[in-house]
Design an enzyme around this catalytic site. Structure first.
Site, PDB file in Angstrom:
ATOM      1  N   LYS A   9      21.977 -34.777  40.761  1.00  0.00           N
ATOM      2  CA  LYS A   9      21.485 -35.975  40.219  1.00  0.00           C
ATOM      3  C   LYS A   9      20.311 -35.472  39.052  1.00  0.00           C
ATOM      4  CE  LYS A   9      22.548 -39.938  43.215  1.00  0.00           C
ATOM      5  NZ  LYS A   9      22.788 -39.208  44.414  1.00  0.00           N
ATOM      6  N   PHE A  10      20.596 -34.528  38.353  1.00  0.00           N
ATOM      7  CA  PHE A  10      19.663 -33.986  37.306  1.00  0.00           C
ATOM      8  C   PHE A  10      19.202 -35.144  36.558  1.00  0.00           C
ATOM      9  CE2 PHE A  10      22.637 -30.269  38.176  1.00  0.00           C
ATOM     10  CZ  PHE A  10      21.590 -29.384  38.595  1.00  0.00           C
ATOM     11  N   ASP A  43      16.217 -34.349  33.882  1.00  0.00           N
ATOM     12  CA  ASP A  43      15.178 -33.827  33.008  1.00  0.00           C
ATOM     13  C   ASP A  43      15.276 -33.308  31.809  1.00  0.00           C
ATOM     14  OD1 ASP A  43      12.421 -32.951  32.428  1.00  0.00           O
ATOM     15  OD2 ASP A  43      12.375 -32.392  34.495  1.00  0.00           O
ATOM     16  N   TYR A  88      27.722 -51.478  50.871  1.00  0.00           N
ATOM     17  CA  TYR A  88      29.229 -51.044  51.147  1.00  0.00           C
ATOM     18  C   TYR A  88      29.988 -51.952  50.522  1.00  0.00           C
ATOM     19  CZ  TYR A  88      26.935 -47.249  53.848  1.00  0.00           C
ATOM     20  OH  TYR A  88      26.187 -46.166  54.410  1.00  0.00           O
TER      21      TYR A  88
HETATM   22  P1  BMP Z   1      26.527 -42.889  52.791  1.00  0.00           P
HETATM   23  O1  BMP Z   1      28.151 -43.343  52.786  1.00  0.00           O
HETATM   24  O2  BMP Z   1      26.250 -42.297  54.146  1.00  0.00           O
HETATM   25  O3  BMP Z   1      25.863 -44.459  52.484  1.00  0.00           O
HETATM   26  O4  BMP Z   1      26.210 -41.982  51.562  1.00  0.00           O
HETATM   27  C1  BMP Z   1      26.473 -42.144  50.348  1.00  0.00           C
HETATM   28  C2  BMP Z   1      26.071 -41.168  49.527  1.00  0.00           C
HETATM   29  O5  BMP Z   1      26.299 -41.268  48.298  1.00  0.00           O
HETATM   30  C3  BMP Z   1      24.604 -40.488  49.734  1.00  0.00           C
HETATM   31  O6  BMP Z   1      24.726 -38.811  49.522  1.00  0.00           O
HETATM   32  C4  BMP Z   1      23.851 -40.685  48.344  1.00  0.00           C
HETATM   33  O7  BMP Z   1      23.252 -39.973  47.948  1.00  0.00           O
HETATM   34  C5  BMP Z   1      25.220 -41.006  47.432  1.00  0.00           C
HETATM   35  N1  BMP Z   1      25.172 -41.912  46.415  1.00  0.00           N
HETATM   36  C6  BMP Z   1      24.970 -43.338  46.611  1.00  0.00           C
HETATM   37  O8  BMP Z   1      25.055 -43.664  48.047  1.00  0.00           O
HETATM   38  N2  BMP Z   1      24.913 -44.202  45.704  1.00  0.00           N
HETATM   39  C7  BMP Z   1      24.795 -44.036  44.543  1.00  0.00           C
HETATM   40  O9  BMP Z   1      24.802 -44.820  43.635  1.00  0.00           O
HETATM   41  C8  BMP Z   1      24.989 -42.530  44.185  1.00  0.00           C
HETATM   42  C9  BMP Z   1      25.249 -41.709  45.101  1.00  0.00           C
HETATM   43  O10 BMP Z   1      25.212 -40.459  44.589  1.00  0.00           O
END
Ligand code: BMP
Length: 276
Positions: free
Chosen positions: A94-95, A97, A222
């Site tokens: 997630k750059f 800058d 989710y």
């Molecule tokens: P989890 O399925 O355990 O919730 O993890 C989700 C992963 O996706 C994390 O690594 C988070 O940084 C990444 N992520 C996210 O959840 N939502 C976004 O909008 C962007 C992401 O990169």
């Protein structure tokens, strides 16, 4: 027809970017649109999870900077596993800058992300110069960039015209920007009648995927593989805790079982999408 109605294989043959071709090819070959996000802090857990899920994923997503015992051999082993199990590597950096700074962050420091991550990502907030900076490093190495167009977290500011502008930024650099982190398919979004969008094929990688929970205590939201892949036209499901829980002292048999479950759910949703 729209890319989301074509097979991954058809898209693999046509895509202009090498990392995207490789990813789409692996998805077809392994019958997997599953990416596991390995968000754990100890390298033993990290590799236990990758060994278990490796045969079932197209892509391993890393946050390399959360490993407490990182050393350069981690990268060697990750690359070996990527070849052994045929998955690509996506560093979720997630750059965010200016171009000159992100070029350094991408290529230098301890992690040297550009040397091993086939794919990385960036926020659109700095404007097109962030792509220019990352492309100066990534293009010579055949890497691909993903822009964050929509985030999964509650209250995210990545909506409306921000999302449209992110797509326009990507459209201007289709040699390097291969897709989006988003919750919906994005191709064609924000295009005016005069824009040439023929042949546009952006991969949509969707995080925030879970079969058993609707969220966590910190704003994560989710949706199911059926919702993101079939209903919303996303291409890759990104799953973290749904597969390994807390990620400490992992039970690799359970991790394998969950990976197979998500792989099957993601693939079924994709089959249903391309057959309709
Ligand atoms: P989890 O399925 O355990 O919730 O993890 C989700 C992963 O996706 C994390 O690594 C988070 O940084 C990444 N992520 C996210 O959840 N939502 C976004 O909008 C962007 C992401 O990169």
């Amino acid at each position: 027809s729209s890319p989301h109605l074509q097979t991954y294989n058809e898209r693999a043959k046509k895509h202009a970017n090498k990392a995207a071709r490789a990813l789409l090819g692996v998805m077809e070959e392994k019958q997997s649109n599953l990416s596991v996000s390995v968000d754990v802090t100890k390298s033993k857990d990290f590799f236990d999870i990758i060994e278990a899920v490796g045969p079932h994923v197209c892509l391993i997503k890393t946050h390399i900077d959360i490993l407490e015992d990182f050393d350069p051999t981690v990268i060697d082993r990750l690359r070996e596993l990527s070849e052994k199990h045929k998955f690509l590597i996506f560093e979720d950096r997630k750059f965010a800058d200016i171009g000159s700074t992100v070029a350094l962050q991408y290529s230098k420091g301890i992690y040297k992300i550009a040397d091993w991550a086939h794919i990385t990502n960036a926020h659109a907030v700095p404007g097109p110069s962030i792509i220019t900076g990352l492309a100066s490093v990534g293009i010579p190495k055949d890497r691909g960039l993903i822009l964050l167009a929509e985030m999964s977290s509650k209250g995210a500011l990545t909506t409306g015209s921000y999302t449209e502008d992110a797509v326009r930024m990507a459209r201007a650099r289709r040699d390097f920007v291969i897709g989006f982190i988003a919750q919906h398919r994005m191709e064609g979004i924000g295009a005016s009648d005069t824009d040439n969008i023929a042949g546009e094929d952006f991969l949509v990688l969707a995080p925030g995927v879970g079969l058993d929970a609707t969220g966590d205590a910190m704003g994560q939201q989710y949706r199911t593989p059926e919702q993101v892949v079939f209903e919303s036209g996303c291409d890759v499901i990104i799953v973290g805790r749904g597969i390994y829980g807390k990620g400490e002292n992992v039970d690799t048999r359970e991790v394998l079982k969950q990976a197979q479950r998500y792989q099957a759910a993601g693939w079924e949703a994709y089959k249903k999408r391309v057959q309709r």
